[in-house]
Design a protein around this motif. Structure first.
Motif: not given
Lengths: 457, 158
Positions: A405, A409, A448, A452, A455-456, B97-98, B100, B117, B123, B125-126, B129, B133, B136
């Motif tokens: 992450v 970013l 992005t 994500m 991955y998440l 969260g996820k 593996r 998964e 979730n 965490t996602f 994120a 995003t 930012i």
């Protein structure tokens, strides 16, 4: 121009780079490991996780290349890459010292139509559609490595210099593009000195050095893309006018000269491949892996067709639309194609960081295989260093997602800033540039979020 | 001037910290999931487990072809499963969260990519994120709008 720090001010570094032993010595070391990888592929265990060829090529070398060498040192891998070595040494009839006369070859001329990186783009895609097979089967990896070396040797018989590296090598293509972001460059100190220096020793060579094998005139060098950091020009220049510099990341992305459609497509292909690999190899969908792994030919053909369509049509098409919107909202007079090419360079940091994030997933988790493989490179039961029994130990598996992450970013911010600065090259006002950046930033944010999600999410 | 620039980003930094650090209630009532999972070259079935925070997961692992392993990232759970002999794993999904899970016994060519998964909802965490995003990117665009670079327009073609 921005900040520069000349590394070659250091006398020992300069002496090292000027030494004729430096590059061949490193190439001989990498050639040794390269040969071991090929032999392990042909004669070692077919279990990839216990075979030197798979672990050291696709985990150790790959991690070193994409996480360290390319971002920080640009094309430094090309300095020490063993693949062109035998061909180049054959041309030069020697390995270390400069042999008199022009390097030997049949001196065919490389076709003008192929003086770009399209071959490298298609070569990379050709490897990519087989990548699931290549990455997991030592024998296939060995054939690929051997094939690349034989191709390098063959081309060196017909064509002078490093035609293979410059126009054919599928790895060299993306290293060249991503080295635009790197924090190291080789440049002349004073362009005027080169203009006035009529003998052009860096191009022709001297008694002690060869002319640039990458067919580049250092005096015109403004981007890292096609400089293989072989340091022949540093050895040749009688004016001491060539330097290795530290510089801000991404400097070359703002150089308008030299931008082209082949490079723009390379940026898009690399970005699309990073996304696709993240889904195919790291995702939970077994059927996709089966298709990519050539479970049946029709399934693989469908996978390959989808893979190519996404790389060559879908992602470029979406980016073309993005560019068209950016052109409109920024009131830019350029043709869409020109802007498509220029804005594609804003994808370079995102692509590189996407690859680093993807690589973290398997390098951290599977890196420990390297320790046992060092002791038993062929999987024959050797225990050379006493580490054969070191068990598979994933490194920080719970932390990888957070690192990914953070990286993504950074990539988003970096790419958005580059997009804005490219927009400023084509607009009259900062407001127009800002408006034009918005669609490109939205595209980058979308990329992005897809990363994500994989991955998440 | 530099201070002004940094201060102008303060709201975005603050918002990012809120997104990153704010504790959210995890109020779903825990249940027990009883799942039979097969490991077969080179996939787990079911490939994705979705549970809620606090749920208990009772997993029966079966290998259908060769010896496989099961390693769950973040939870540190690992076991080996041989064909014909099932293995039981039980754990509480106490990390959101996820994560593996992957085969931990070399089982063939695609072994390193034999991955499934576990998604522990919510979730956050996602979600965090995604929020980061947005903030930012907004901060970056705000900064570029307010403080455009001072470099000359060297390649203006408009």
């Amino acid at each position: 121009m921005g900040y520069r720090f000349e590394l070659t001010r250091s006398k020992w570094l300069k002496a090292l780079l000027k030494s004729r032993v430096f590059q061949p010595a490193l190439m001989l070391v990498t050639l040794f490991f390269f040969v071991v990888a090929i032999l392990a592929g042909f004669f070692g265990t077919p279990a990839g996780s216990h075979n030197f060829g798979i672990i050291f090529v696709w985990i150790v070398w790959w991690a070193l290349l994409i996480i360290v060498l390319v971002p920080f040192f640009g094309r430094m891998w090309c300095t020490i890459c063993p693949i062109p070595g035998p061909g180049e040494w054959l041309q030069r009839r020697g390995i270390i010292q400069r042999t008199p006369g022009r390097p030997r070859s049949l001196r065919w001329r490389w076709p003008r139509r192929l003086r770009n990186i399209w071959l490298q783009n298609f070569g990379f895609l050709a490897v990519a559609i087989f990548s699931t097979v290549i990455l997991t089967r030592p024998g296939v990896t060995a054939w690929l490595l051997l094939g690349m070396m034989l191709l390098g040797v063959t081309l060196s018989i017909f064509y002078e210099n490093r035609v293979f590296c410059r126009y054919v090598c599928p790895v060299g293509g993306f290293i060249g593009l991503y080295s635009l972001t790197s924090s190291t460059e080789l440049r002349v100190k004073d362009v005027q000195v080169c203009r006035e220096h009529t003998t052009k020793d860096c191009v022709i060579g001297t008694e002690h050095s060869y002319g640039c094998p990458w067919m580049v005139f250092p005096g015109n060098l403004e981007r890292n893309t096609y400089c293989g950091l072989c340091t022949e020009c540093l050895k040749a220049c009688p004016k001491d006018n060539v330097a290795l510099n530290l510089r801000p990341f991404g400097t070359d992305l703002l150089v308008a000269k030299g931008r082209s459609l082949d490079e723009a497509y390379k940026a898009l292909i690399m970005l699309a491949c990073a996304l696709l690999y993240s889904g195919v190899l790291l995702g939970p969908w077994g059927w996709v892996k089966d298709w990519a792994n050539m479970a049946t030919l029709p399934q693989w053909a469908a996978y390959a067709a989808g893979f190519l369509a996404i790389n060559l049509l879908v992602v470029p098409g979406l980016f073309w639309l993005t560019t068209a919107v950016a052109r409109r909202v920024g009131q830019i007079q350029l043709p869409v194609k020109r802007l498509f090419i220029d804005y594609a360079y804003s994808l370079v940091p995102m692509g590189l960081i996407g690859w680093i994030a993807f690589s973290f997933s398997f390098v951290f988790v599977n890196g420990s295989y390297a320790v046992s493989v060092l002791s038993d490179p062929f999987g024959w039961g050797w225990d050379l260093l006493g580490t054969r029994s070191v068990p598979w130990t994933p490194l920080l598996p719970g932390l990888v997602a957070a690192l990914q992450v953070a990286l993504l970013l950074v990539g988003l911010v970096f790419s958005s800033i580059i997009a804005y600065r490219i927009a400023r090259q084509h607009t009259r006002t900062d407001v127009q540039a800002w408006h034009s950046t918005l669609p490109v930033s939205a595209f980058l944010a979308g990329v992005t979020l897809v990363f994500m999600r994989l991955y998440l999410g | 001037m530099k201070r002004d620039r940094l201060l102008s980003l303060a709201p975005f930094v603050g918002l990012a910290l809120v997104i990153l650090l704010i504790p959210l209630p995890l109020t779903v009532k825990p249940v027990t999931h009883v799942v039979t999972m097969t490991a077969d070259q080179f996939a787990f079935d079911p490939p994705v487990l979705r549970v809620n925070y606090g749920d208990r997961v009772r997993l029966t692992l079966q290998a259908t072809d060769v010896v496989h392993g099961f390693y769950l990232d973040g939870y540190g759970i690992e076991t080996r499963v041989e064909p014909g002999i099932s293995q039981q794993i039980e754990f509480v999904a106490d990390q959101i969260g996820k994560y593996r899970f992957r085969c931990s016994v070399s089982c063939g060519t695609l072994h390193p990519f034999m991955i499934g998964e576990l998604v522990v909802n919510p979730n956050l965490t996602f979600a965090r994120a995604v929020g980061l995003t947005a903030v930012i990117l907004a901060g970056t665009l705000f900064y570029l709008r307010r403080f455009p670079p001072r470099e000359p327009r060297e390649h203006t073609t408009a």
